[in-house]
Scaffold this motif. Structure first.
Motif, PDB file in Angstrom:
ATOM      1  N   ILE A 227      36.920  44.007  36.899  1.00  0.00           N
ATOM      2  CA  ILE A 227      37.977  43.943  35.888  1.00  0.00           C
ATOM      3  C   ILE A 227      37.684  42.825  34.901  1.00  0.00           C
ATOM      4  O   ILE A 227      37.840  42.994  33.683  1.00  0.00           O
ATOM      5  CB  ILE A 227      39.361  43.763  36.560  1.00  0.00           C
ATOM      6  CG1 ILE A 227      39.785  45.059  37.256  1.00  0.00           C
ATOM      7  CG2 ILE A 227      40.414  43.344  35.549  1.00  0.00           C
ATOM      8  CD1 ILE A 227      41.025  44.938  38.109  1.00  0.00           C
ATOM      9  N   ALA A 228      37.251  41.664  35.413  1.00  0.00           N
ATOM     10  CA  ALA A 228      36.932  40.543  34.527  1.00  0.00           C
ATOM     11  C   ALA A 228      35.773  40.898  33.595  1.00  0.00           C
ATOM     12  O   ALA A 228      35.822  40.610  32.396  1.00  0.00           O
ATOM     13  CB  ALA A 228      36.598  39.302  35.349  1.00  0.00           C
ATOM     14  N   SER A 229      34.731  41.537  34.142  1.00  0.00           N
ATOM     15  CA  SER A 229      33.599  41.910  33.290  1.00  0.00           C
ATOM     16  C   SER A 229      34.022  42.980  32.279  1.00  0.00           C
ATOM     17  O   SER A 229      33.576  42.967  31.133  1.00  0.00           O
ATOM     18  CB  SER A 229      32.424  42.397  34.129  1.00  0.00           C
ATOM     19  OG  SER A 229      32.748  43.599  34.786  1.00  0.00           O
ATOM     20  N   TYR A 230      34.905  43.892  32.689  1.00  0.00           N
ATOM     21  CA  TYR A 230      35.410  44.906  31.760  1.00  0.00           C
ATOM     22  C   TYR A 230      36.192  44.250  30.635  1.00  0.00           C
ATOM     23  O   TYR A 230      36.010  44.592  29.461  1.00  0.00           O
ATOM     24  CB  TYR A 230      36.287  45.906  32.518  1.00  0.00           C
ATOM     25  CG  TYR A 230      37.103  46.801  31.619  1.00  0.00           C
ATOM     26  CD1 TYR A 230      36.506  47.855  30.940  1.00  0.00           C
ATOM     27  CD2 TYR A 230      38.459  46.583  31.435  1.00  0.00           C
ATOM     28  CE1 TYR A 230      37.244  48.672  30.110  1.00  0.00           C
ATOM     29  CE2 TYR A 230      39.201  47.389  30.597  1.00  0.00           C
ATOM     30  CZ  TYR A 230      38.593  48.433  29.944  1.00  0.00           C
ATOM     31  OH  TYR A 230      39.329  49.228  29.110  1.00  0.00           O
ATOM     32  N   GLU A 231      37.064  43.303  30.994  1.00  0.00           N
ATOM     33  CA  GLU A 231      37.851  42.617  29.966  1.00  0.00           C
ATOM     34  C   GLU A 231      36.947  41.809  29.042  1.00  0.00           C
ATOM     35  O   GLU A 231      37.164  41.762  27.826  1.00  0.00           O
ATOM     36  CB  GLU A 231      38.910  41.722  30.617  1.00  0.00           C
ATOM     37  CG  GLU A 231      40.041  42.520  31.245  1.00  0.00           C
ATOM     38  CD  GLU A 231      41.035  41.656  32.001  1.00  0.00           C
ATOM     39  OE1 GLU A 231      40.778  40.435  32.151  1.00  0.00           O
ATOM     40  OE2 GLU A 231      42.060  42.197  32.440  1.00  0.00           O
TER      41      GLU A 231
END
Length: 195
Positions: free
Chosen positions: A99-103
């Motif tokens: 999720i962090a890498s997606y954001e």
């Protein structure tokens, strides 16, 4: 008579060694002195002995066979639950990282899109400015050409005016004086009056 036949049958069976079951009901209806065996005091010692033997055998079986199996099953379940919890934690951590890498990728994409839009606006503004400058330069060149042509036409017209004025002056002076002045005198007089 029935009793006599029954006695005779029992005696015959006893002679042959057969076991017979008596179906006779005692005259007191079976409610006599016989007690329920567990409550019979005469059988307490044997009941206690068998209780101790049964308890010992059951205790031995429980402690050597059943309880280790149950303990193993519980330990297996505890290990499986701990592994499942650890796996769930790992998956949760991987999900949070994803999720962090997606954001982060989304923020970078937005930044890139903003940069591309700004670059496009700047490029279009530069192209528009260049076209405007080219059009202005072209218009200024045309305006200068037009002004030069106008100045040329004006000069030609003024030259013609001077010549026409000189001719008119010559004709006028000749009519008034009867004598025509020289061309040099007329052009000096016209030049002086035009300045």
């Amino acid at each position: 008579m029935a009793q006599a036949q029954e006695t005779h049958t029992n005696e015959t069976a006893a002679e042959h060694g057969a076991v017979t079951a008596h179906t006779e009901v005692p005259h007191d209806g079976g409610h006599g002195q016989a007690l329920f065996p567990p409550f019979n005091g005469e059988t307490f010692p044997s009941q206690l002995l068998w209780l101790a033997i049964t308890f010992g055998v059951l205790y031995y079986m429980m402690s050597k066979m059943v309880l280790p199996r149950i303990g193993g099953i519980l330990e297996d379940r505890r290990d499986r639950i701990a592994n499942d919890i650890a796996e769930a934690g790992r998956l949760k951590q991987e999900t949070e990282v994803a999720i962090a890498s997606y954001e982060q990728a989304l923020a970078e994409a937005r930044q890139k899109a903003s940069g591309i839009a700004q670059a496009t606006r700047d490029k279009l503004a530069a192209e528009t400015e260049a076209k405007r400058a080219a059009v202005e330069k072209d218009l200024n060149a045309k305006l200068e050409d037009a002004e030069k042509r106008i100045a040329g036409i004006k000069e030609a017209a003024l030259a013609d005016v001077g010549e026409i004025a000189g001719e008119a002056t010559n004709a006028l002076v000749e009519t008034l004086l009867g004598k025509a002045p020289t061309k040099t005198e007329t052009s000096k007089a016209v030049s002086a009056s035009m300045s």
